[in-house]
Design a protein around this motif. Structure first.
Motif, PDB file in Angstrom:
ATOM      1  N   PHE A 130       6.995   6.979 -17.760  1.00 32.94           N
ATOM      2  CA  PHE A 130       8.083   6.838 -17.230  1.00 32.94           C
ATOM      3  C   PHE A 130       6.922   6.526 -15.467  1.00 32.94           C
ATOM      4  CE2 PHE A 130      11.112   9.261 -19.431  1.00 32.94           C
ATOM      5  CZ  PHE A 130      12.102   8.162 -19.464  1.00 32.94           C
ATOM      6  N   GLY A 131       5.862   7.070 -15.830  1.00 34.65           N
ATOM      7  CA  GLY A 131       5.470   7.054 -14.658  1.00 34.65           C
ATOM      8  C   GLY A 131       4.737   5.121 -14.729  1.00 34.65           C
ATOM      9  N   ARG A 132       4.260   5.156 -15.416  1.00 32.11           N
ATOM     10  CA  ARG A 132       3.062   3.611 -15.749  1.00 32.11           C
ATOM     11  C   ARG A 132       4.646   2.413 -15.424  1.00 32.11           C
ATOM     12  NH1 ARG A 132      -0.231   2.691 -19.048  1.00 32.11           N
ATOM     13  NH2 ARG A 132      -0.077   0.344 -17.852  1.00 32.11           N
ATOM     14  N   VAL A 133       5.559   2.720 -15.459  1.00 33.92           N
ATOM     15  CA  VAL A 133       7.164   1.969 -15.511  1.00 33.92           C
ATOM     16  C   VAL A 133       7.695   1.336 -13.999  1.00 33.92           C
ATOM     17  CG1 VAL A 133       9.543   0.869 -16.743  1.00 33.92           C
ATOM     18  CG2 VAL A 133       7.336   1.085 -17.681  1.00 33.92           C
ATOM     19  N   CYS A 134       8.452   2.970 -13.605  1.00 29.02           N
ATOM     20  CA  CYS A 134       9.411   2.831 -12.897  1.00 29.02           C
ATOM     21  C   CYS A 134       8.923   4.315 -11.541  1.00 29.02           C
ATOM     22  CB  CYS A 134      10.706   3.490 -13.474  1.00 29.02           C
ATOM     23  SG  CYS A 134      10.490   4.915 -14.370  1.00 29.02           S
ATOM     24  N   ASP A 135       7.668   4.580 -11.932  1.00 35.04           N
ATOM     25  CA  ASP A 135       6.805   5.500 -11.339  1.00 35.04           C
ATOM     26  C   ASP A 135       7.635   6.925 -10.753  1.00 35.04           C
ATOM     27  OD1 ASP A 135       4.970   3.140  -9.907  1.00 35.04           O
ATOM     28  OD2 ASP A 135       5.901   2.299  -8.570  1.00 35.04           O
ATOM     29  N   ASP A 136       8.020   6.768 -11.508  1.00 33.45           N
ATOM     30  CA  ASP A 136       8.955   8.708 -11.674  1.00 33.45           C
ATOM     31  C   ASP A 136      10.406   7.712 -11.073  1.00 33.45           C
ATOM     32  OD1 ASP A 136       7.544   9.576 -13.489  1.00 33.45           O
ATOM     33  OD2 ASP A 136       6.415  10.707 -12.097  1.00 33.45           O
ATOM     34  N   LEU A 137      10.296   7.233 -10.435  1.00 29.10           N
ATOM     35  CA  LEU A 137      12.111   6.996  -9.512  1.00 29.10           C
ATOM     36  C   LEU A 137      13.221   6.487 -10.858  1.00 29.10           C
ATOM     37  CD1 LEU A 137      10.684   5.507  -5.937  1.00 29.10           C
ATOM     38  CD2 LEU A 137      11.322   8.151  -6.832  1.00 29.10           C
ATOM     39  N   ASN A 138      13.350   7.386 -11.631  1.00 26.50           N
ATOM     40  CA  ASN A 138      14.431   6.829 -12.533  1.00 26.50           C
ATOM     41  C   ASN A 138      15.411   7.949 -12.348  1.00 26.50           C
ATOM     42  OD1 ASN A 138      14.969   7.202 -15.115  1.00 26.50           O
ATOM     43  ND2 ASN A 138      15.259   4.513 -14.609  1.00 26.50           N
ATOM     44  N   ALA A 139      16.491   8.469 -12.848  1.00 26.81           N
ATOM     45  CA  ALA A 139      17.762   9.167 -13.457  1.00 26.81           C
ATOM     46  C   ALA A 139      16.578   9.838 -14.492  1.00 26.81           C
ATOM     47  CB  ALA A 139      18.703   8.384 -13.688  1.00 26.81           C
ATOM     48  N   GLU A 140      16.784   8.614 -15.265  1.00 29.34           N
ATOM     49  CA  GLU A 140      16.436   9.557 -16.815  1.00 29.34           C
ATOM     50  C   GLU A 140      14.608  10.294 -17.197  1.00 29.34           C
ATOM     51  OE1 GLU A 140      15.728   8.027 -21.669  1.00 29.34           O
ATOM     52  OE2 GLU A 140      15.667   6.181 -20.305  1.00 29.34           O
ATOM     53  N   ALA A 141      13.899   9.753 -15.811  1.00 30.95           N
ATOM     54  CA  ALA A 141      12.991  10.444 -15.564  1.00 30.95           C
ATOM     55  C   ALA A 141      12.827  11.952 -15.119  1.00 30.95           C
ATOM     56  CB  ALA A 141      11.385   9.751 -14.345  1.00 30.95           C
ATOM     57  N   CYS A 142      13.774  11.677 -13.998  1.00 31.66           N
ATOM     58  CA  CYS A 142      14.206  12.922 -13.607  1.00 31.66           C
ATOM     59  C   CYS A 142      14.656  13.875 -14.729  1.00 31.66           C
ATOM     60  CB  CYS A 142      15.462  12.863 -12.245  1.00 31.66           C
ATOM     61  SG  CYS A 142      15.854  14.023 -12.005  1.00 31.66           S
ATOM     62  N   SER A 143      15.619  13.443 -15.602  1.00 30.79           N
ATOM     63  CA  SER A 143      15.885  14.503 -16.911  1.00 30.79           C
ATOM     64  C   SER A 143      14.436  14.628 -17.367  1.00 30.79           C
ATOM     65  CB  SER A 143      16.983  14.224 -17.566  1.00 30.79           C
ATOM     66  OG  SER A 143      18.219  13.341 -16.484  1.00 30.79           O
ATOM     67  N   CYS A 144      13.604  14.052 -17.799  1.00 35.31           N
ATOM     68  CA  CYS A 144      12.150  14.297 -18.374  1.00 35.31           C
ATOM     69  C   CYS A 144      11.418  15.367 -17.964  1.00 35.31           C
ATOM     70  CB  CYS A 144      11.632  13.224 -18.167  1.00 35.31           C
ATOM     71  SG  CYS A 144      10.363  13.527 -19.787  1.00 35.31           S
ATOM     72  N   LEU A 145      11.580  15.550 -16.670  1.00 36.43           N
ATOM     73  CA  LEU A 145      10.665  16.467 -16.149  1.00 36.43           C
ATOM     74  C   LEU A 145      11.274  16.998 -15.508  1.00 36.43           C
ATOM     75  CD1 LEU A 145       9.482  13.992 -12.684  1.00 36.43           C
ATOM     76  CD2 LEU A 145       8.159  15.133 -14.708  1.00 36.43           C
ATOM     77  N   SER A 146      12.817  17.421 -15.746  1.00 38.53           N
ATOM     78  CA  SER A 146      13.423  19.331 -15.198  1.00 38.53           C
ATOM     79  C   SER A 146      13.301  19.828 -17.097  1.00 38.53           C
ATOM     80  CB  SER A 146      14.585  18.436 -15.407  1.00 38.53           C
ATOM     81  OG  SER A 146      15.736  19.603 -14.958  1.00 38.53           O
ATOM     82  N   LEU A 147      13.466  18.582 -17.981  1.00 34.75           N
ATOM     83  CA  LEU A 147      12.958  18.616 -19.120  1.00 34.75           C
ATOM     84  C   LEU A 147      11.687  20.280 -19.202  1.00 34.75           C
ATOM     85  CD1 LEU A 147      14.615  19.579 -22.190  1.00 34.75           C
ATOM     86  CD2 LEU A 147      14.271  17.323 -22.709  1.00 34.75           C
ATOM     87  N   MET A 148      11.020  19.329 -18.785  1.00 31.00           N
ATOM     88  CA  MET A 148       9.731  19.316 -18.877  1.00 31.00           C
ATOM     89  C   MET A 148       9.278  20.959 -18.619  1.00 31.00           C
ATOM     90  SD  MET A 148       5.814  16.854 -17.607  1.00 31.00           S
ATOM     91  CE  MET A 148       4.173  17.314 -18.247  1.00 31.00           C
ATOM     92  N   ALA A 149       9.715  21.117 -17.076  1.00 31.61           N
ATOM     93  CA  ALA A 149       9.546  22.241 -16.265  1.00 31.61           C
ATOM     94  C   ALA A 149      10.184  23.272 -16.936  1.00 31.61           C
ATOM     95  CB  ALA A 149      10.167  22.188 -14.960  1.00 31.61           C
TER      96      ALA A 149
END
Length: 1432
Positions: free
Chosen positions: A966-985
């Protein structure tokens, strides 16, 4: 072009790489040799040496872009890299350089400027001087991030004060924060408070104000250089006025910048004697102005925010609240250099940009990442250009190029903008708007096709609403040539190749296009059909009637006019259906497809304001799955009627084939030999004539569409009502309600049917929050349609006054215009300042009563709501509990309005609550195509699948990989990336890494604020999760502030009367001091009881938490009462022998014993505080466990095995029988061949003893868990031991069989593995029900299935029944072996639960550490991550 896209894709690579450092050094599954990264040293060009992490696959130009993005280098430009004295080729890969090793030194070399690069450098200097200020995001209408104001707040009364620290420093600080330890929550956050302060929504930003650098920076009056100076290298002449009020003229040349001798009166381009030639303009300005040098040093010394807070989001997320004072927030833009005008001189070719990005190679993962990033950047730039173009066009700055006054067309910045006329015959202005939105949805559907179907191209498309006008924006299509008559047979035919108007023709290009369309129709479940053309010939179609296929001058196939790609909705008078109904009524077939008494019960079908009502793709997928289940069931029934399944599926037995044929006919399959469900999008279209030979096929399609439309009323709406009733769906606002409805395939025109279903439900009181949202959404959407028409007659000079007047009419009861003596004076003064005598004030004649009459008429016409809305907003407040501030927020977000940040009083009828000065701006609201991140999304789904299976280590590694991608594609500024980081936490927290969870969750909160909105429901949930993680690190004050923030947003967005408020209040009750926690815990119990009833697990847990708190304050009688209620609830939920019930019983015993000791101490004249006995205060570990349960971080499940539980149950029953045979004063208990004889407490006579004898149920002591660890088969299980037992595996197999059966039912059994491309891409449970992935129109293709697959399907259903029986047996024993289920989009982590602990110091923690069943999960709110911005 490809090189251009690739350079653009690497522009922010340095910042992208910085983001990944907090996630992990390497991504799982990516070998080190495939992704080599190392540090190099950068020096030279007048910058301080620094280290940079580079990747071996980078080109040199990508490394240069990363260097230019560094704070130490910015704003320098025109630099190159040199190694060992040799300048590196920009197109060389770093890994191919032999001497480039880790730790090598790369030197920056200053390159000569060109006229273009000199302007680029000036633009970078302006970007530096326009440094981001604290209110810049609000001024531009973007949602800000406010986390920094909480992480660095030190206050005594929870008011928002800041100390200027940075989030970057805070992310590594995990020490206990001593601030606000004793601070009480503000009064407006207390339960029952009616105040909703808006000023607290946007606290003061910790970022300091930007200093002033220059008084003026502009092009010189001598610019451009004359010819003889151009020949000497002069590019530009610039005039600078420093803060010291000195004026200088600067020349731009290939070597850099220098001072010349020109003045206002005299042109002298010669350099001054004392002026150096500086390669960077800021060096020259620092040389001539000490104030500039000091201001620049101050700017560079500012604490740097994380990249996710500094980078521009791909799309604008509207903030409906602006700064308190717009005039004071406005800064000098230093825009007199004319760079903006110059940049717009050459309009980009948006279509070529997009298609070139789509055509990038996809062979390797690195190539796919580059392609996804390029697509995202092109689409982002296109959307920003559309917003700017809409403002320019509607503001009247562009002349139309064609069209009449009612439908003008504009050309601006490479965009073709028009209002579109396709919907006019189908419903006037509303039909036109709907056609534009449906066109965007059709473009999205075909853009999501993968593989060879990417040969079908669509133009870049977006719709934009601005000042009440909707424009459709598209990139310019490539040159199209009509077919020439004199072309040879081998010549390519350009122009219209497909469509009703294409005419009969034959060419290789047409055949290729038809093959692509046939495959696309299979993927979208569209039926091939034929219609009679204008000349009487039959035209074969794979799309809707209006679609056209073109061959562009660039050799690509394009599809246009896709607004009717989806089938018609038969519930709402589909276009052209009335003519056919008359014939069908005569034939007696009109009722075919409708359920019995359908029209009398639902009032459908009925007429709609426009004729473009289409079904959602999610509904079609759910309908196909339901039909597949019917097909399987009918096959089995028919085979059982003809000798049994085993006999019928034998090779050569015609009975099996007959059964399949009969089942196909019963369910309406378009084929009579295989199950195949497709839909004809041209059915019910006006002026469509089908061939007579297709009469039966058309009748079948009409029947299927009626059945699909009826399923919305009979299946989907009851399903969403039940989901809300059970708490699995908890929408907080209109956006999340829309998300939940769309996931079920329900269009928003069914809001009236939803309110009717809730009103008829026996649990309507428990669904009042959904009714509140539905009614509010109806009012807001009807108001928006009226507002759009209202703005058309308003002059630009009166926009602010007209908007504020409309809002007052909407929100204030019986509002009317100002007295006649005041308003004319104000208008006359305005005219005196240049307003003109033609200022129309017809808009001021609108009154509140008239507006609500119009709202009622629109709601009746659109949603079939004839009563219930009332005549004022006060009626909504009194009847449904709807807040006016929530209504205002929804209206502003949907119309693009931004209001000044201040407190608004809506109950004052003598003064307008909203004035013209309160309306700061109207921003364009853009709906656009969403670009998917394929590899990142695939890795995220694989991680979710691992979480479902309980494999936390594997899930964590996959989440790190997904976060990296996600960081490579959209610099994490993406709603799905937010869900991914939240689940990772969450997974990190469950693995015992609270510091890592805190670091990742900080980023998730910031992304949610910036991408979704600072007050979005997902942001509320992310703040609650962050509070748990920081509390685990000892930062109790920060945890309190995060929960205060979440509760403030919750109260403003929806109000207190919502189930998720109970979650926040329970958390506050656990983290606040004892004297402040009680009222929040009591309010949580009240809300849970109101929404879930007294016997729900949420209510039982609230009873336990409140009992636990009351023990802490010494109120043992009340504590026993609440724990008795909890015990009763757990007993009714799980039975007598359930571990959860035993834990509650043990805690009730502990309360009773402690109460006896206190009573004894009081009678003996002692101090009750010194009474001996066990401590009932929860430990820190217990509190954290309870927080994890309340917020849904951990979903407890049993770790006992089925056989072990049955054995222990038998042993316990034997122990009970033995205990009953003993004398009353003692009893024995045999568990696992171990005899335990607990001492019986002697109780004193008195009140406490009587209470105990009445309230404590009589039962023998169950198996005691007096140790901190649970022993199973001689092994001690730690609380965080995430092991998967045999029972879980059995349940996994059962659930896997069900998932496989549903895959068969969706028609994807043959090629599902080929289509997924990843064994771990499991379909989540919610997607099995809704048939969608993130709301995409991704209809499953039905594959060919002969007799053998049918036999497999039947046998699979039998094995599933057998496995289900085993699972049911486990359920009957009250010891379900649960597998954690993750619902996509909910960020919900489930896993194997920790073991119970009922030791003396943790007597109250057992409830949180034992088995709450998975079907009673803690609260989850719908976070509303939807694909695209389309609205129904």
């Amino acid at each position: 072009m490809k090189d251009k896209v690739k350079r653009g894709g690497a522009g922010d690579q340095g910042t992208s790489d910085t983001l990944t450092l907090t996630i992990g050094k390497t991504a799982a599954g990516m070998k080190e040799e495939e992704n080599p990264s190392f540090l190099v040293k950068i020096q030279g060009a007048g910058v301080e040496p620094f280290e940079l992490q580079v990747h071996g696959f980078w080109l040199v130009q990508e490394a240069v872009m990363a260097v230019l993005g560094r704070e130490e280098v910015f704003p320098r430009s025109s630099l190159s890299l040199a190694l060992s004295g040799m300048t590196l080729d920009p197109l060389t890969e770093l890994q191919s350089l032999k001497n480039l090793k880790p730790g090598a030194t790369l030197r920056l070399m200053e390159e000569p400027y060109s006229p273009r690069s000199a302007r680029v450098h000036l633009a970078r200097v302006l970007e530096l001087l326009r440094a981001v200020g604290p209110n810049d995001a609000l001024m531009e209408g973007r949602s800000p991030s406010l986390l920094d104001s909480l992480t660095h707040t030190h206050s005594t009364d929870s008011s928002v004060q800041t100390n200027g620290k940075s989030l970057k420093r805070s992310s590594s600080n995990t020490k206990t924060d001593p601030a606000n330890q004793d601070g009480a929550p503000p009064e407006y956050l207390l339960p029952g408070a009616a105040e909703r302060p808006l000023l607290a929504m946007l606290p003061h930003n910790t970022q300091p104000e930007v200093p002033s650098f220059l008084q003026d920076l502009s092009l010189s009056c001598w610019n451009p250089p004359p010819g003889h100076r151009k020949l000497q290298g002069d590019f530009l002449y610039i005039t600078v006025v420093t803060l010291e009020s000195r004026k200088y003229d600067i020349t731009s040349c290939p070597r850099g910048f220098f001072l010349n001798r020109s003045t206002v009166e005299v042109f002298d381009p010669r350099p001054t004697s004392s002026s150096p030639v500086s390669h960077c303009l800021t060096d020259l300005l620092s040389h001539i102005s000490p104030a500039f040098k000091q201001a620049l040093a101050t700017l560079r010394a500012r604490p740097q925010l994380p990249p996710v807070e500094m980078m521009l989001t791909p799309y604008r997320t509207l903030s409906w609240l602006g700064p308190p004072s717009a005039s004071h927030s406005h800064r000098n833009p230093l825009s007199r250099l004319g760079l903006d005008q110059h940049s717009g001189a050459q309009a980009p070719d948006w279509n070529e940009e997009l298609q070139a990005a789509r055509d990038l190679p996809q062979g390797s993962q690195e190539e796919r990442l580059q392609r996804d990033r390029a697509l995202l950047q092109v689409n982002s730039a296109f959307v920003w250009a559309v917003a700017q173009g809409a403002e320019t066009v509607i503001d009247g700055c562009v002349e139309p190029i064609s069209g009449g006054p009612d439908d003008p067309a504009f050309l601006w910045g490479g965009l073709f903008l028009s209002q579109g006329g396709a919907g006019m015959p189908l419903g006037g202005e509303r039909g036109r708007r709907v056609a534009q939105r449906l066109e965007l949805r059709g473009v999205q559907s075909y853009s999501d096709l993968e593989g060879v179907l990417q040969g079908l191209h669509t133009l870049p498309t977006a719709t934009v609403d601005y000042r009440g006008i909707r424009l459709s924006a598209q990139g310019l299509a490539p040159g199209l040539e009509g077919p020439e008559q004199d072309q040879g047979p081998s010549a390519p035919t350009r122009g219209i190749l497909y469509g009703v108007g294409a005419g009969p023709q034959e060419s290789p290009h047409r055949r290729c296009l038809l093959e692509l369309l046939a495959q696309a129709a299979k993927g979208l479940s569209l039926q091939r059909h034929a219609v009679v053309g204008p000349n009487g010939h039959q035209v074969p179609l794979f799309t809707a009637l209006d679609a056209q296929g073109l061959l562009g001058a660039d050799g690509r196939f394009y599809l246009l006019d896709l607004f009717r790609s989806l089938p018609a909705d038969a519930n709402y008078c589909p276009e052209g259906g009335r003519q056919r109904e008359e014939v069908e009524k005569k034939e007696g077939s009109w009722e075919e497809g409708w359920p019995e008494q359908y029209q009398s019960t639902s009032g459908l079908p009925r007429k709609f304001p426009h004729g473009l009502c289409r079904l959602r793709p999610e509904l079609l997928q759910a309908f196909i799955q339901d039909k597949q289940s019917q097909f399987t069931r009918r096959c089995k029934e028919r085979m059982e009627e003809n000798g049994g399944v085993e006999e019928c599926v034998k090779a050569g037995d015609h009975r099996g084939t007959d059964a399949v044929r009969g089942a196909c006919k019963d369910v309406g399959s378009v084929s009579d030999i295989i199950f195949e469900m497709r839909f004809n999008p041209s059915v019910f279209s006006p002026d469509v004539t089908f061939p007579k030979s297709d009469h039966e096929a058309v009748r079948l399609q009409e029947r299927l569409l009626r059945e699909a439309a009826a399923s919305i009323i009979t299946q989907q709406i009851p399903a969403i009502v039940e989901a809300c009733l059970q708490g699995s769906e908890m929408p907080l606002d209109g956006a999340t309600l829309k998300q939940a409805l769309h996931q079920k395939g329900i269009n928003l025109r069914y809001l009236g049917q939803l309110t009717k279903a809730i009103s008829q439900s026996e649990h309507k009181e428990r669904l009042r929050h959904i009714m509140r949202l539905a009614v509010g959404e109806i009012v807001v959407r009807s108001s928006r349609r009226i507002f759009n028409n209202f703005l058309q007659g308003v002059e630009v000079s009166s926009l602010c006054a007209a908007v504020s007047h409309f809002l007052c009419c909407l929100l204030v009861a019986h509002y009317s215009t100002a007295p006649t003596g005041e308003e004319p004076k104000k208008r006359s003064r305005r005219r005196g300042r240049g307003g003109g005598a033609s200022d129309s004030t017809a808009w001021s004649a609108l009154s509140g009563a008239e507006l609500w009459i119009l709202i009622g008429q629109d709601a009746a016409e659109t949603y079939d709501i004839t009563h219930g809305l009332g005549s004022t907003a006060d009626h909504l407040v009194e009847t449904y509990g709807l807040q006016k501030v929530s209504l205002l927020r929804e209206f502003c977000l949907k119309t693009g309005l931004q209001l000044r940040l201040r407190e608004y009083l809506f109950d004052n009828r003598t003064k307008a609550p909203i004035g013209p000065d309160d309306v700061l701006n109207i921003f364009p609201v853009v709906k656009h195509v969403t670009m998917t991140t394929h590899d990142a999304s695939r890795a995220f789904r694989a991680a979710q699948s691992s979480v479902q299976k309980g494999m936390m280590e594997q899930a964590y590694e996959r989440l790190k990989e997904a976060a990296y991608l996600f960081g490579r594609v959209c610099d994490d500024l993406n709603a799905e990336a937010c869900s991914c980081l939240s689940l990772m936490a969450r997974v990190a927290y469950l693995q015992g890494q609270p510091t890592e969870a805190r670091s990742v969750q900080l980023k998730a909160v910031v992304i949610s604020e910036r991408v979704l909105g600072f007050d979005h429901p997902n942001t509320i949930q992310q703040y609650a999760l962050l509070a748990v993680y920081v509390f685990a690190g000892g930062e109790s004050a920060l945890a309190q502030r995060c929960l205060f923030r979440a509760r403030l947003l919750m109260l403003t967005v929806h109000g207190e009367d919502h189930p998720y408020t109970a979650t926040l209040d329970s958390c506050l009750g656990l983290v606040l001091p004892s004297e402040q926690a009680g009222q929040f815990l009591q309010n949580a119990l009240k809300i849970n009881t109101s929404f879930f009833g007294p016997t729900h697990v949420h209510t039982a847990l609230s009873q336990h938490l409140l009992s636990q708190w009351m023990c802490g304050v010494g109120d043992y009688r009340s504590a026993m009462n609440h724990e008795k209620e909890a015990l009763s609830a757990f007993t009714s939920l799980y039975g007598e022998d359930h571990p959860q019930r035993r834990c509650s019983y043990e805690f009730l015993r502990s309360i009773t014993q402690q109460a006896v000791r206190v009573e004894r101490s009081l009678r003996q004249g002692g101090n009750p505080l010194t009474a001996e006995g066990q401590s009932l205060s929860p430990s820190a570990e217990t509190t954290l466990e309870q927080l994890a349960l309340v917020t849904g971080i951990r979903t407890p499940s049993h770790s006992d095995r089925l056989l072990e539980f049955k054995q222990k149950l038998m042993e316990q029953r034997e122990a009970e029988e033995a205990a009953n045979a003993k004398p009353d004063n003692t009893h024995t208990e045999t568990v696992n061949s171990e005899v335990k004889t607990p001492e019986r407490e002697e109780e004193e006579d008195g009140v406490v003893q009587e209470t105990t004898s009445e309230e404590l149920p009589e039962e023998v002591d169950p198996e005691k868990n007096t140790a901190d660890k649970q022993t199973v088969d001689g092994h001690q299980l730690e609380a965080n031991d995430w092991s998967v037992d045999v029972g879980s595996v059995v349940t996994s197999i059962v659930e896997g069989s069900a998932a496989e059966s549903k895959a068969v039912e969706s028609g994807a059994v043959v090629e599902s593995s080929e289509r997924d491309g990843d064994e771990d891409r499991a379909t989540p449970e919610s997607e099995q029900h809704t048939g969608t992935e993130d709301g995409e129109a991704n209809l499953m293709a039905t594959e060919e299935m002969q007799t053998e697959p049918v036999r497999d399907c039947i046998e699979g259903s039998q094995s599933l029944t057998q496995n289900g029986g085993l699972e049911s047996e486990g359920n009957q024993s009250d010891n379900d072996v649960e597998v954690a289920n993750e619902k996509p989009g909910s960020d919900k982590v489930s896993g194997v639960n920790g073991t119970p602990s009922t030791s003396n110091d943790q007597a109250s923690g057992g409830l949180c550490e034992q088995g709450l069943l998975d079907d009673h999960q803690p609260n989850k709110i719908n976070t509303g991550h939807s694909r695209g911005q389309d609205a129904s």
